[in-house]
Design a protein around this motif. Structure first.
Motif, PDB file in Angstrom:
ATOM      1  N   LYS A   1      44.033 -29.358 -18.309  1.00 24.23           N
ATOM      2  CA  LYS A   1      43.654 -30.214 -19.436  1.00 24.23           C
ATOM      3  C   LYS A   1      42.701 -29.532 -20.409  1.00 24.23           C
ATOM      4  N   ARG A   2      42.121 -28.405 -20.014  1.00 31.26           N
ATOM      5  CA  ARG A   2      41.186 -27.700 -20.900  1.00 31.26           C
ATOM      6  C   ARG A   2      41.616 -26.259 -21.149  1.00 31.26           C
ATOM      7  N   ARG A   3      42.847 -25.916 -20.782  1.00 28.48           N
ATOM      8  CA  ARG A   3      43.277 -24.522 -20.862  1.00 28.48           C
ATOM      9  C   ARG A   3      43.248 -23.995 -22.293  1.00 28.48           C
ATOM     10  N   SER A   4      43.841 -24.713 -23.234  1.00 27.58           N
ATOM     11  CA  SER A   4      43.872 -24.225 -24.615  1.00 27.58           C
ATOM     12  C   SER A   4      42.475 -24.163 -25.205  1.00 27.58           C
ATOM     13  N   LEU A   5      41.654 -25.181 -24.927  1.00 31.05           N
ATOM     14  CA  LEU A   5      40.286 -25.205 -25.443  1.00 31.05           C
ATOM     15  C   LEU A   5      39.491 -24.006 -24.934  1.00 31.05           C
ATOM     16  N   LEU A   6      39.523 -23.752 -23.620  1.00 30.43           N
ATOM     17  CA  LEU A   6      38.747 -22.656 -23.049  1.00 30.43           C
ATOM     18  C   LEU A   6      39.291 -21.299 -23.475  1.00 30.43           C
ATOM     19  N   THR A   7      40.617 -21.158 -23.514  1.00 33.56           N
ATOM     20  CA  THR A   7      41.201 -19.879 -23.921  1.00 33.56           C
ATOM     21  C   THR A   7      40.892 -19.587 -25.378  1.00 33.56           C
ATOM     22  N   ASN A   8      41.004 -20.594 -26.228  1.00 30.75           N
ATOM     23  CA  ASN A   8      40.684 -20.401 -27.643  1.00 30.75           C
ATOM     24  C   ASN A   8      39.201 -20.092 -27.846  1.00 30.75           C
ATOM     25  N   ALA A   9      38.337 -20.799 -27.104  1.00 34.65           N
ATOM     26  CA  ALA A   9      36.901 -20.539 -27.226  1.00 34.65           C
ATOM     27  C   ALA A   9      36.583 -19.111 -26.821  1.00 34.65           C
ATOM     28  N   MET A  10      37.210 -18.635 -25.739  1.00 34.09           N
ATOM     29  CA  MET A  10      37.005 -17.253 -25.317  1.00 34.09           C
ATOM     30  C   MET A  10      37.532 -16.274 -26.354  1.00 34.09           C
ATOM     31  N   PHE A  11      38.734 -16.531 -26.876  1.00 36.06           N
ATOM     32  CA  PHE A  11      39.359 -15.604 -27.827  1.00 36.06           C
ATOM     33  C   PHE A  11      38.675 -15.624 -29.186  1.00 36.06           C
ATOM     34  N   SER A  12      37.886 -16.665 -29.468  1.00 38.49           N
ATOM     35  CA  SER A  12      37.153 -16.692 -30.735  1.00 38.49           C
ATOM     36  C   SER A  12      36.112 -15.576 -30.802  1.00 38.49           C
ATOM     37  N   GLY A  13      35.849 -14.931 -29.669  1.00 38.79           N
ATOM     38  CA  GLY A  13      34.979 -13.762 -29.689  1.00 38.79           C
ATOM     39  C   GLY A  13      35.523 -12.644 -30.559  1.00 38.79           C
ATOM     40  N   PHE A  14      36.851 -12.567 -30.712  1.00 38.09           N
ATOM     41  CA  PHE A  14      37.440 -11.480 -31.506  1.00 38.09           C
ATOM     42  C   PHE A  14      37.028 -11.555 -32.979  1.00 38.09           C
ATOM     43  N   PRO A  15      37.286 -12.666 -33.686  1.00 40.09           N
ATOM     44  CA  PRO A  15      36.835 -12.722 -35.079  1.00 40.09           C
ATOM     45  C   PRO A  15      35.324 -12.682 -35.226  1.00 40.09           C
ATOM     46  N   LEU A  16      34.594 -13.243 -34.244  1.00 39.12           N
ATOM     47  CA  LEU A  16      33.137 -13.155 -34.302  1.00 39.12           C
ATOM     48  C   LEU A  16      32.675 -11.704 -34.198  1.00 39.12           C
ATOM     49  N   GLY A  17      33.312 -10.947 -33.321  1.00 39.96           N
ATOM     50  CA  GLY A  17      32.973  -9.539 -33.196  1.00 39.96           C
ATOM     51  C   GLY A  17      33.298  -8.765 -34.454  1.00 39.96           C
ATOM     52  N   ALA A  18      34.440  -9.082 -35.072  1.00 40.09           N
ATOM     53  CA  ALA A  18      34.819  -8.414 -36.320  1.00 40.09           C
ATOM     54  C   ALA A  18      33.829  -8.738 -37.439  1.00 40.09           C
ATOM     55  N   ALA A  19      33.425 -10.006 -37.526  1.00 39.76           N
ATOM     56  CA  ALA A  19      32.457 -10.399 -38.558  1.00 39.76           C
ATOM     57  C   ALA A  19      31.085  -9.791 -38.282  1.00 39.76           C
ATOM     58  N   PHE A  20      30.656  -9.838 -37.024  1.00 39.69           N
ATOM     59  CA  PHE A  20      29.372  -9.266 -36.637  1.00 39.69           C
ATOM     60  C   PHE A  20      29.328  -7.776 -36.977  1.00 39.69           C
TER      61      PHE A  20
ATOM     62  N   MET B   1      45.339 -28.794 -29.337  1.00 35.19           N
ATOM     63  CA  MET B   1      46.510 -28.319 -28.597  1.00 35.19           C
ATOM     64  C   MET B   1      46.572 -28.899 -27.195  1.00 35.19           C
ATOM     65  N   ASP B   2      45.424 -29.208 -26.604  1.00 35.71           N
ATOM     66  CA  ASP B   2      45.412 -29.843 -25.288  1.00 35.71           C
ATOM     67  C   ASP B   2      45.837 -31.305 -25.359  1.00 35.71           C
ATOM     68  N   ARG B   3      45.911 -31.858 -26.566  1.00 33.90           N
ATOM     69  CA  ARG B   3      46.214 -33.279 -26.733  1.00 33.90           C
ATOM     70  C   ARG B   3      47.504 -33.553 -27.500  1.00 33.90           C
ATOM     71  N   THR B   4      48.025 -32.550 -28.203  1.00 35.29           N
ATOM     72  CA  THR B   4      49.227 -32.782 -28.987  1.00 35.29           C
ATOM     73  C   THR B   4      50.058 -31.507 -29.006  1.00 35.29           C
ATOM     74  N   ASN B   5      50.977 -31.385 -29.969  1.00 34.91           N
ATOM     75  CA  ASN B   5      51.925 -30.274 -29.986  1.00 34.91           C
ATOM     76  C   ASN B   5      51.320 -29.021 -30.614  1.00 34.91           C
ATOM     77  N   GLY B   6      51.159 -27.978 -29.808  1.00 43.70           N
ATOM     78  CA  GLY B   6      50.528 -26.759 -30.279  1.00 43.70           C
ATOM     79  C   GLY B   6      51.306 -26.040 -31.357  1.00 43.70           C
ATOM     80  N   ASN B   7      52.645 -26.084 -31.288  1.00 42.00           N
ATOM     81  CA  ASN B   7      53.457 -25.415 -32.310  1.00 42.00           C
ATOM     82  C   ASN B   7      53.161 -25.959 -33.702  1.00 42.00           C
ATOM     83  N   ARG B   8      53.105 -27.277 -33.808  1.00 37.81           N
ATOM     84  CA  ARG B   8      52.892 -27.894 -35.120  1.00 37.81           C
ATOM     85  C   ARG B   8      51.457 -27.683 -35.604  1.00 37.81           C
ATOM     86  N   VAL B   9      50.500 -27.753 -34.680  1.00 38.09           N
ATOM     87  CA  VAL B   9      49.093 -27.556 -35.051  1.00 38.09           C
ATOM     88  C   VAL B   9      48.897 -26.184 -35.686  1.00 38.09           C
ATOM     89  N   ILE B  10      49.418 -25.147 -35.032  1.00 37.91           N
ATOM     90  CA  ILE B  10      49.222 -23.793 -35.542  1.00 37.91           C
ATOM     91  C   ILE B  10      50.043 -23.555 -36.806  1.00 37.91           C
TER      92      ILE B  10
END
Length: 464
Positions: free
Chosen positions: A144-163, A317-326
């Motif tokens: 139930k939290r897979r997309s949220l946790l994976t996205n939160a972890m992967f958000s390190g990439f743009p943060l690292g690029a900006a930093f 994405m954990d609550r609705t359709n991920g394809n349409r959201v993205i």
């Protein structure tokens, strides 16, 4: 569960409170991805200094800007199958060591050729690290939290690029461009030591590979003592019809997954066309448009800053359709990138559009690995995510080359950004095609979350 002889590992993760041990895994993977973003974007930020110090033309920068991207593609394509065979931890730790040493070595390059070769090796490590960090985090997350946790972890990439952009604007005037690359090598070396000590192997991978029960129990005990009396572990898993005996790339390209795989490749490819076209060339384009080098670097650093919006997308994405959201994210990205090219004369509006465009694009890109991790089963998850990232890297190469060619033709900034916006529309269309080929209704989404995404295949582990 505590008194039983058998535990379903995904049910265990779903029903057990997210532990400190899982947060440590999250933190280590987050910092791998953050340093990945820092090292990937560093070459764009030091590009103006390279032009000045080595007296080279902008077109001559093409190979060094693209070298890491070729390495990223090669690393990702190789690392997925390796991780599905050798394990997530070994490949992730080894690849982090490779990009640490190569990035540190880049700071001592004496010529454009040496820097190009070292950036290629850096890219191999970067490309291999990211998909395995994503896969490992996904496999320690409750459904139930897979997309949220994976996205939160992967958000390190743009943060690292900006930093990296903000650091480069501060470090280069004081210590030169080499200091940025040296920092990009030392920091991951420290992280490697922490990964060796604290990073676990994926428990889902261990069950799928039928590893000894004692080893699985030792890891799960760090999450909850409920496993102490367990001698048998099973796993509820997704498998397309007829695909049980397959694994790795054969399963990714099997009939049940082919259209979805190709459409995710296309969407991620097009997103990276935009990302690298902007991140590698915006400092130079903005400088040519009349901004000071420092202002051009700072405004460009706003572009990758907005990836933290992926946390919101993960929640959706954990609550609705991920394809349409993205897909909606990519469409809005195209509109914002077009606007950047029309606002160069207005610095305030330009800053807003760069930040908004970057937020939308990076949110969409950061969400793609979570989409892939949920689409594929354990036996091919690392390969599926890695190949999406690897094929997508060629989009980064195409984006860098595209702007180089548009600049060579001396097209205006407005025209360049109009062309760069088009891939956003293509990416959105690809995800809508994936939805048509692999339709997922709201009810099916909720069922997939509750039952670990679909068909039940028990992988049993005997032994006591």
């Amino acid at each position: 569960m505590s008194g039983g002889k058998t535990i379903n590992v995904q049910t265990f993760l779903n029903e057990t409170r997210f532990s400190a041990y899982q947060w440590i895994t999250f933190a280590l993977c987050f910092f791998v991805v953050l340093l990945d973003g820092f090292d990937t974007a560093a070459i764009g930020y030091i590009a103006p200094s390279l032009l000045k110090e080595w007296g080279i033309s902008k077109p001559a920068l093409g190979p060094v800007l693209s070298a890491a991207l070729f390495g990223l593609a090669a690393g990702a394509l190789a690392a997925g199958p390796l991780a599905d065979r050798l394990g997530r931890k070994l490949v992730l730790t080894g690849s982090t060591l490779v990009f640490a040493l190569a990035c540190a070595g880049s700071s001592f390059a004496g010529s454009l050729e040496q820097l190009t070769a070292l950036r290629f090796v850096t890219g191999i490590g970067l490309g291999a690290a990211m998909p395995n960090a994503i896969t490992l985090m996904s496999e320690y997350s409750p459904d139930k939290r897979r997309s949220l946790l994976t996205n939160a972890m992967f958000s390190g990439f743009p943060l690292g690029a900006a930093f990296g952009g903000f650091l480069a604007a501060w470090m280069i005037p004081q210590w030169g461009w080499r200091s940025v690359l040296l920092l990009g090598g030392i920091a991951p070396l420290v992280l490697v030591g922490m990964m060796i000590a604290f990073l676990p192997e994926s428990v889902r991978y261990m069950v799928a590979r039928r590893m000894p029960a004692e080893r699985i129990r030792a890891v799960l005990r760090r999450i909850s003592a409920a496993v102490d009396q367990t001698s048998d572990f099973v796993m509820t898993e997704t498998a397309a019809a007829g695909a049980k005996a397959r694994g790795g790339l054969l399963l990714v390209l099997s009939r049940g997954y082919l259209v979805g795989s190709v459409m995710m490749w296309l969407a991620y490819f097009m997103g990276l066309v935009i990302f690298y076209a902007v991140i590698n060339w915006m400092p130079l384009l903005m400088k040519d448009a009349g901004l000071s080098p420092q202002d051009a670097t700072l405004i460009s650093a706003l572009f990758p800053l907005g990836g933290v919006g992926a946390i919101f997308f993960g929640w959706l994405m954990d609550r609705t359709n991920g394809n349409r959201v993205i897909a909606v994210g990519y469409l809005l990205t195209a509109a914002a990138i077009y606007g950047v090219g029309q606002a160069v004369g207005n610095v305030g509006l330009l800053m807003v559009l760069v930040l908004v465009g970057g937020s939308l694009l990076n949110t969409s890109q950061v969400s793609m690995p979570a989409l892939g991790a949920g689409f594929y089963p354990t036996q091919c998850r690392a390969t599926g995510v890695a190949w999406m990232l690897g094929i997508g890297r060629f989009g980064g190469i195409a984006g860098s080359m595209l702007v180089a060619e548009l600049a060579r033709r001396e097209l205006g900034l407005g025209t360049i950004f109009t062309v760069v916006a088009v891939p956003g529309i293509i990416a959105a269309a690809a995800l809508l095609i994936k939805q048509l080929a692999h339709p997922e209704t709201r009810a099916e989404h909720q069922e997939s979350v509750a039952e670990a995404h679909g068909h039940t295949e028990e992988v049993r582990l005997g032994g006591h």
